[in-house]
Scaffold this active site. Sequence first.
Site, PDB file in Angstrom:
ATOM      1  CB  SER A  25      -0.863  -0.150   1.199  1.00 15.43           C
ATOM      2  OG  SER A  25      -0.192   0.090   2.444  1.00 15.43           O
ATOM      3  CG  ASP A  31      -3.513   5.848   6.463  1.00 12.77           C
ATOM      4  OD1 ASP A  31      -2.357   5.795   6.800  1.00 12.77           O
ATOM      5  OD2 ASP A  31      -4.163   5.388   5.550  1.00 12.77           O
ATOM      6  CG  HIS A  77      -0.411   4.261   4.412  1.00 17.18           C
ATOM      7  ND1 HIS A  77      -1.766   3.685   4.693  1.00 17.18           N
ATOM      8  CD2 HIS A  77       0.085   3.205   3.895  1.00 17.18           C
ATOM      9  CE1 HIS A  77      -1.767   2.490   4.367  1.00 17.18           C
ATOM     10  NE2 HIS A  77      -0.946   2.134   3.819  1.00 17.18           N
TER      11      HIS A  77
END
Length: 361
Positions: free
Chosen positions: A32, A322, A325
């Site tokens: 991600s 977040d 990240h």
Amino acid sequence: MESPSTLGLIVLLLGSLVCQAQARAFFVFGDSLVDNGNNDYLLTTARADNYPYGIDYPTRRPTGRFSNGYNIPDLISQAIGSQSTLPYLSPQLRGQNLLVGANFASAGIGILNDTGIQFLNIIRITQQLEYFRQYQARVSALIGEEEARRLVNGALILITLGGNDFVNNYYLVPMSARSRQFPLPDYVVYIISEYRKILARLYELGARRVLVTGTGPLGCVPAELAMRSRNGECSVELQRAAGLFNPQLVQIINSLNAEIGSEVFIAVNTQMMHMDFVSNPQAYGFVTSKVACCGQGPYNGIGLCTPASNLCPNRDLYAFWDPFHPSERANRLIVQQILTGTQEYMHPMNLSTILAMDSRT
């Protein structure tokens, strides 16, 4: 029979395709931290397709990137003077767009195929490499086999793996299957030996310049602070995992390069790049490196970033976007180090040096 003008047009078109193939392509593999939206095309919970993801992206809309704006691959594309790579699963990835490169990354995946099983339908690394092989066949059909090989050999490649093998596997639940199977040091040796096979396969598939990132400071992300920290200190156990993994990753990179006889793989010390602003956020213009901009609970580190989450008004003041990240601004600092960092950050050389060297060959 073709008219001369039609023939001329075909020659022109082929010429421009080959010309574009000579601009440097960029390929991205991993999780991600580098996914540009592949998971939006999959049935999985590991998606960034809701507000406020993308709130600072030019379109102000979610794009599948786990960021408020640009992610690391976007910023590398900008640095090499290219447009962002499209997700491999995007229907727009055809014709001319194929020559820019492709992003195969998928949120939730790891080195091991059993990492991220809770996310169901994600593109495991073995499948990402298979897609890379398919991509090459598609490009060969477009510009011919020799030009396609030249495009791949001349490309820049980024691979980011490993964090999820700890966060979404070994430490996912107390007494996880892998933690019962291996003590931590043995688990690290195992995943590193598996990673070596992945990198060797990338080389077999034609990769000749590969940026390999280590894991960031796993124990210092807001999600881990929320779960494991009493008063804001990084999780010792996860920091220990990163501390074991990263030096061994550098060792396999050195050994692969020695075997090949060329500096194909470049070790990117993301742990140190992150730790700079995690340990001293104010020096980098952040108000905090502990609290995520978007989230809920302690440190905004619980659950996912959703429309119902707390959201900070100025994302540039937060090192983390977040619970897991970095913010776009933190990504910019990381890419700056990738471009110009010293040997402690980029081993054996930084991206600017690579670009200068490769432009002369």
